[in-house]
Design an enzyme around this catalytic site. Sequence first.
Site, PDB file in Angstrom:
ATOM      1  N   ASP A 156       0.850  -1.192   0.000  1.00 46.42           N
ATOM      2  CA  ASP A 156       0.000   0.000   0.000  1.00 46.42           C
ATOM      3  C   ASP A 156       0.887   1.244   0.000  1.00 46.42           C
ATOM      4  OD1 ASP A 156      -2.280   1.573   0.234  1.00 46.42           O
ATOM      5  OD2 ASP A 156      -2.328   1.416   2.428  1.00 46.42           O
TER       6      ASP A 156
ATOM      7  N   GLU B 170       2.437   4.959  -4.124  1.00 49.98           N
ATOM      8  CA  GLU B 170       2.349   5.880  -5.286  1.00 49.98           C
ATOM      9  C   GLU B 170       3.670   6.605  -5.530  1.00 49.98           C
ATOM     10  OE1 GLU B 170      -0.012   5.677  -2.786  1.00 49.98           O
ATOM     11  OE2 GLU B 170      -1.097   4.308  -4.071  1.00 49.98           O
TER      12      GLU B 170
ATOM     13  N   ASP C 289      -9.017   3.658  -1.683  1.00 48.41           N
ATOM     14  CA  ASP C 289      -9.940   4.136  -0.660  1.00 48.41           C
ATOM     15  C   ASP C 289     -11.241   4.694  -1.224  1.00 48.41           C
ATOM     16  OD1 ASP C 289      -7.926   3.324   0.910  1.00 48.41           O
ATOM     17  OD2 ASP C 289      -7.238   5.326   1.483  1.00 48.41           O
TER      18      ASP C 289
HETATM   19  C1  GLC Z   1      -4.573   3.328   3.037  1.00 48.33           C
HETATM   20  C2  GLC Z   1      -5.119   2.093   2.318  1.00 48.33           C
HETATM   21  C3  GLC Z   1      -6.143   1.415   3.190  1.00 48.33           C
HETATM   22  C4  GLC Z   1      -5.528   1.068   4.535  1.00 48.33           C
HETATM   23  C5  GLC Z   1      -4.960   2.313   5.210  1.00 48.33           C
HETATM   24  C6  GLC Z   1      -4.196   1.988   6.484  1.00 48.33           C
HETATM   25  O1  GLC Z   1      -5.555   4.286   3.177  1.00 48.33           O
HETATM   26  O2  GLC Z   1      -5.630   2.409   1.072  1.00 48.33           O
HETATM   27  O3  GLC Z   1      -6.629   0.267   2.556  1.00 48.33           O
HETATM   28  O4  GLC Z   1      -6.475   0.490   5.355  1.00 48.33           O
HETATM   29  O5  GLC Z   1      -4.074   2.962   4.317  1.00 48.33           O
HETATM   30  O6  GLC Z   1      -3.142   1.147   6.220  1.00 48.33           O
END
Ligand code: GLC
Length: 749
Positions: free
Chosen positions: A406, A409, A480
């Site tokens: 995650d 980007e 998200d």
């Molecule tokens: C980001 C991710 C989400 C995750 C959060 C905390 O917002 O997209 O899926 O739960 O980070 O790690």
Amino acid sequence: MIYHFEEGSQECRIEFRDRTILLTVINEAVCRVTALNRGEQKPQRSAAIEGDKQKQTAIRIQKEETGIRLFTDKIQIAVEEDGRIGFFEREGRFLTGYLSEGEESGSCGEELTEQQKAFIGREGHETADVAENAVSVKMTLDEADCIYGLGDKTGVLNKREYEYEMWNTDNPAPHEDNFKALYKSVPFMMVLKEQGAYGLFFDNTEKSVFNLGKENTKYFTYHAVGGSLDYYFMTGDDLADIIGEYTGLTGRVPMPMLWTLGYHQSRWSYMNEGEVRELAENMKKYEIPCDCIHLDIDYMEQYKVFTWNRDSFSEPERMIEDLGRQGMKIVTIVDPGVKKEEGYSVFDEGVEKKYFATDGQGNLYVNEVWPGDAVYPDFGRIEVREWWGRQHKALLEKGVSGIWNDMNEPASFNGPLPDDVVFYDEETPSCHKTMHNVYGHYMSKATYEGLQKLDDRRPFVITRACYSGTQKYAVVWTGDNNSLWTHLRMAIPQLCNLGMSGFAFAGTDVGGFGSDVTSELLVRWYQVGCFSTLFRNHSAMGTRRQEPWLFGDESLRIIRKYIRLRYELLPYFYDLFYEHQKTGLPVMRPLVLEYSRDKNTHNLNDEFMVGSNLLVSPVVEQGQVKKLVYLPEGTWYDYWTKERIEGGGWIVADAPLDICPLYVKAGAVLPKYPVRSHIDESKDEKLILEVYPGEGTYYHYQDNGTDFAYEKGEYNLYRIVNSGNGDVKMETEHQGYREYGEIEIISVK
Ligand code: GLC
């Protein structure tokens, strides 16, 4: 203009006064067009395309009055004296071509109106901060052209008249149709024409803008802020051909482990071992089949990657082992940001070996993410990827079955990374501006290759940020979203376009990540999620919890029904991944992919197909209990009632809360498993073939669902012929794996 072409070669080099254009034929349907920048001798290395994709292809060059024309068996490309390029299909029918600034008519010979001419001459674009050395191209569109692809963009299926940016972006605001960019950059577009189709993959990692007929309906433009104009032109009769070519270049999703197609439960975060164990117990108690629980950032000590918070997860290996006995796997999140903290081994080692990005002066570049001050591993470097890959031993040793990447980007809380932060492109120093869009790509590659070295299993990696080609390494989710009906509606075109852009394994956060879900929205979301390839419920900290049993008995009953349906259909999904290996076709498909000559499908945003036999028309409006369903030509069977319906028009389907309208194509064979609480060895005990009236041939694929033994021939491939009169013949085309204990045939009457 002077051109160089050697008989028998597949490259034609065309020199103009101020530039060189290189035409490189990849195969008879694909040609790479590169405009070499001054001083460049050959095209730049591609991040998306690995290995040599060139096939031996006969080509011919013909000198014409105003330039030259290149022919393969499937394409004709005309390069004019003034540098314009026109693309034609095999018979010479015009597909598209360059328009230059102020040009009155395109190669298509179509006259532009005065107003359109004025548009063409206009400088600048609303969002395109195009630098002076910008890459820029303007190509004709015909009136009936529809545009698809471009990865995870928001909005409708057909991208015509919209504008998008390729710049991997983590924007926490609710994703609306007018968002120009999300987390992924997939600079690939397909144009479906009245006759035929073509695709363009602009292989340039810099920020770029696609204006798809918004500026003027007669053309689209592509601009990039740097790099070179380097694209692949591909043609075919249909979108399916183009997808085949594009995924032939950038790669396909490898066969997944079968359990990864089961149901996943996630939450930011399950905070401790007790909560995780209770979750697994509840799955059993409420009879919800489930294969996987995801651990979000709070399993770590102070968000330090590759560590465990020993206060809340004192014995992760024991917990994972116990859950394993209940058929449940654990996936852990791993973000790129490494906490800047001396004494933390990942930080110390990375600093010592100079594995983190630096500012222009050679100092560590520091920004802020979950752990506070953090540094960014330089994933463009092979050595860094290998090092990162090895770190996963700490998680695999504890029994973790997959990795969720995650924030790649890369995200940053303390303002965007400056353009000049130093990142490498392999061994060559580069910068953030050029490497930004491939950061998530290289992180996924590092993770995939790391897992592959540590284990015999097929790696399971999920990523948020991507570039073209990331599908070879990682499954994706759309980031998200929110618990909003608009986001449930958006999930369909978004996943369909991701699928057509190579990402056959993709999903949305079922129920929505941000905001509070309602029971009705959650139920309807399961009815979509159950047919998307990654089937995971995930939600944000601080929002209403959204595990299946928290919304009353009726909701639980319906959610359970759809999760069970998913488990029944697992062999169908798995077969579609096998098909994807062969053809590049996605599992979840917009109707236009299957019925592209039927105009009613071109802008159909609220229906999709799973493979070519199952049509899903979910309810995506609050309060709706009827659904207007379009059934393309042919005979269909209502999955629930088995009623026969003639297609070729619209029907109004009954869709009370527990019904997601589903239709099966006549002649289909649907392979099914008996419902199980999770995937295990017993998957080979029994296969059910649900056979629908009508003639058809179906291929069913079976292997151990876990490792790479299938590459050595350990798989079975069955050819099933449905004669249409109740007679079903099953032949084994390839035998290399154990047979099913039992095959039950159910003939639908
Ligand atoms: C980001 C991710 C989400 C995750 C959060 C905390 O917002 O997209 O899926 O739960 O980070 O790690």
